[in-house]
Enzyme design. Structure first.
Site, short mmCIF file in Angstrom:
data_model
loop_
_atom_site.label_atom_id
_atom_site.label_comp_id
_atom_site.label_asym_id
_atom_site.label_seq_id
_atom_site.Cartn_x
_atom_site.Cartn_y
_atom_site.Cartn_z
N GLU A 48 -6.26 -10.81 -1.28
CA GLU A 48 -7.05 -10.40 -0.01
C GLU A 48 -8.54 -10.53 -0.37
O GLU A 48 -9.39 -9.78 0.19
CB GLU A 48 -6.61 -9.24 0.74
N GLU A 87 0.71 -0.99 0.10
CA GLU A 87 0.09 0.00 0.07
C GLU A 87 0.83 1.22 0.16
O GLU A 87 0.61 2.27 0.81
CB GLU A 87 -1.07 0.02 1.12
O1 G3I Z 1 -4.07 -8.35 18.81
C1 G3I Z 1 -4.65 -7.21 19.39
C2 G3I Z 1 -5.28 -7.58 20.72
O2 G3I Z 1 -4.12 -8.00 21.43
C3 G3I Z 1 -6.03 -6.31 21.32
O3 G3I Z 1 -6.60 -6.55 22.35
C4 G3I Z 1 -7.16 -5.77 20.14
C5 G3I Z 1 -7.77 -4.56 20.61
O4 G3I Z 1 -8.24 -3.95 19.50
O5 G3I Z 1 -6.73 -5.57 19.19
C6 G3I Z 1 -5.86 -6.73 18.49
O6 G3I Z 1 -5.25 -6.21 17.34
C7 G3I Z 1 -6.01 -6.24 16.30
C8 G3I Z 1 -5.71 -7.06 15.10
O7 G3I Z 1 -6.11 -6.86 13.88
C9 G3I Z 1 -5.76 -8.54 15.53
O8 G3I Z 1 -6.96 -8.83 15.60
C10 G3I Z 1 -6.28 -4.85 15.79
O9 G3I Z 1 -6.55 -3.97 16.68
C11 G3I Z 1 -6.95 -4.58 14.62
O10 G3I Z 1 -6.55 -3.29 13.92
C12 G3I Z 1 -6.12 -5.41 13.48
O11 G3I Z 1 -6.76 -5.29 12.36
C13 G3I Z 1 -6.16 -5.69 11.13
C14 G3I Z 1 -5.84 -5.06 10.08
O12 G3I Z 1 -5.20 -5.59 8.94
C15 G3I Z 1 -4.64 -4.09 10.53
O13 G3I Z 1 -3.58 -4.73 10.97
C16 G3I Z 1 -7.01 -7.06 10.54
O14 G3I Z 1 -7.37 -7.99 11.42
C17 G3I Z 1 -6.59 -7.34 9.31
O15 G3I Z 1 -7.33 -8.26 8.38
C18 G3I Z 1 -6.16 -6.50 8.14
O16 G3I Z 1 -5.48 -6.72 7.21
C19 G3I Z 1 -5.29 -6.02 6.02
C20 G3I Z 1 -4.08 -6.28 5.39
O17 G3I Z 1 -2.88 -6.64 6.23
C21 G3I Z 1 -3.49 -5.33 4.39
N1 G3I Z 1 -4.61 -4.91 3.44
C22 G3I Z 1 -5.75 -4.48 3.88
C23 G3I Z 1 -6.32 -5.51 5.13
C24 G3I Z 1 -7.65 -5.18 5.62
O18 G3I Z 1 -7.29 -4.22 6.34
#
Ligand code: G3I
Length: 384
Positions: free
Chosen positions: A272, A168
């Site tokens: 994705e 990105e």
């Molecule tokens: O692991 C923590 C946990 O310890 C905490 O208690 C909780 C509270 O919010 O958050 C958890 O982390 C979350 C993580 O996912 C794991 O579940 C984050 O808040 C959350 O922001 C994160 O979201 C991910 C996002 O990327 C940001 O990294 C999504 O699961 C994931 O599907 C998404 O994937 C992205 C690709 O990497 C790139 N392209 C877009 C795609 C969708 O956004």
């Protein structure tokens, strides 16, 4: 199908059950798909992958594991290989979750895709700061990038088939995103990332990954970047279009973008894939920019207690149309990866609005294949 008095009579008398009910694949009911396997059906054409989370990689989410084992030949870590997971603080590397995924993939003979080495999101602030909390220098950030890539890509150099090296980095209009990477290092940060990745994992395929690459302006810039790397002798193998779509995917634009990638001598991947059935609060800003966060409103969450038949049919049609396109271009497409196993744990339930009930994947909340999955399998057999 329209139920006439005659068909109802035939059903009752002769038990023509299939004449009485909806065609199975148009029903929102899950189908019994114990006899099908997506990875087997698509093996002649391209790899079929899935992004998995920590509980799936370590085997605790058993219901998902059954699906993963049966249907997918390639695994991506949904979050467990991102910078904040691997190196939350300077030189403090945490590989436990990533190791679990690699071990699971190896023990089940699945390919692994590494996601991701350089991204503006999920990268802790310390990466971009010096010891005094000021912006890091170019040299410091480059050395951190190199250390991180060597530690991560180097650790799995014999295991990981391909890496999303940079994720990105472009805006929708084809300009470079104003990230800290760009601000501090300059626009050669992309080539440096690819150089280091190749040094750390010489046999791995190296990819650029982004959303909305069906948009010509964005894809043209990405292809120009890739050609620039190649001209300098820097390895780049392919381009990943993430594929976060709505129920009317941009088929024509996507087709043109696949043709462009192939013409540039690069492999294309859909990395994705998911299809939201929910209305997007900002139609001009669709994609996957995770900084978007709207307040939950009922009008945007209409299927909290079950999807409507008409939305389900749109979802099924969108998936079939997309796979017809992917199969048409199967010579140019290496892999199609879904972003999640079932509707239970898709990021779409929480983006761009937290707490919605979406239905973007092939497997429902009871871990059953949606009825149209059998149509995708049948479609695969129509192509040689
Ligand atoms: O692991 C923590 C946990 O310890 C905490 O208690 C909780 C509270 O919010 O958050 C958890 O982390 C979350 C993580 O996912 C794991 O579940 C984050 O808040 C959350 O922001 C994160 O979201 C991910 C996002 O990327 C940001 O990294 C999504 O699961 C994931 O599907 C998404 O994937 C992205 C690709 O990497 C790139 N392209 C877009 C795609 C969708 O956004």
């Amino acid at each position: 199908m329209k139920l006439t008095i005659t068909t109802v009579f035939l059903c009752l008398v002769f038990g023509f059950v299939s004449s009485c009910t909806h065609n199975k694949s148009t029903s929102t009911q899950a189908s019994n798909t114990t006899d099908i396997s997506l990875q087997s059906a698509f093996a002649p054409h391209f790899n079929i992958g899935v992004a998995i989370n920590t509980q799936q990689a370590n085997g605790k989410d058993r219901q998902s594991v059954v699906i993963i084992n049966r249907h997918f030949d390639t695994l991506t870590a949904e979050n467990d290989m991102k910078w904040e997971s691997i190196q939350p603080s300077s030189n403090n590397f945490t590989f436990e979750a990533a190791d679990a995924l690699v071990n699971y993939a190896k023990s089940t003979n699945k390919n692994i895709i590494g996601h991701t080495l350089v991204w503006h999101q999920q990268t802790p602030d310390w990466v971009f700061e010096d010891a005094n909390g000021n912006l890091a220098s170019r040299e410091l950030l480059l050395s951190r990038m190199k250390t991180h890539i060597f530690a991560l890509a180097g650790r799995y150099k014999d295991d990981i088939k391909g890496w999303d090296v940079v994720n990105e980095a472009f805006n929708e209009d084809g300009t470079l995103r104003e990230s800290k990477w760009l601000q501090i290092i300059g626009d050669d940060f992309i080539e440096k990332a690819f150089e280091y990745a190749h040094q750390a994992a010489p046999n791995a395929k190296l990819y650029y990954n982004d959303y909305n690459l069906y948009k010509a302006a964005k894809m043209d810039s990405v292809i120009a970047m890739a050609k620039g790397l190649k001209a300098k002798g820097i390895r780049i193998d392919g381009i990943g279009e993430q594929g976060h779509y709505g129920v009317e995917p941009p088929l024509k634009q996507l087709e043109l973008s696949i043709q462009k990638v192939a013409a540039a001598g690069l492999t294309m991947m859909i990395t994705e894939l998911d299809i939201s059935v929910l209305k997007f609060p900002d139609e001009n800003n669709m994609g996957a920019d995770i900084s978007l966060n709207f307040v939950l409103q009922d009008e945007y969450n209409p299927y909290a207690n079950g999807i409507s038949q008409s939305s389900y049919l749109k979802l099924a049609k969108a998936y079939k149309d997309l796979f017809r396109l992917f199969l048409t271009y199967r010579q140019d497409i290496d892999r199609v990866t879904f972003w999640g196993v079932s509707d239970n744990d898709t990021w779409r339930n929480n983006w761009p609005m937290n707490g919605r009930t979406d239905y973007p994947l092939l497997f429902d909340r009871d871990y059953q294949a949606k009825a149209f999955v059998q149509d995708l399998v049948a479609l695969a057999s129509e192509y040689q």
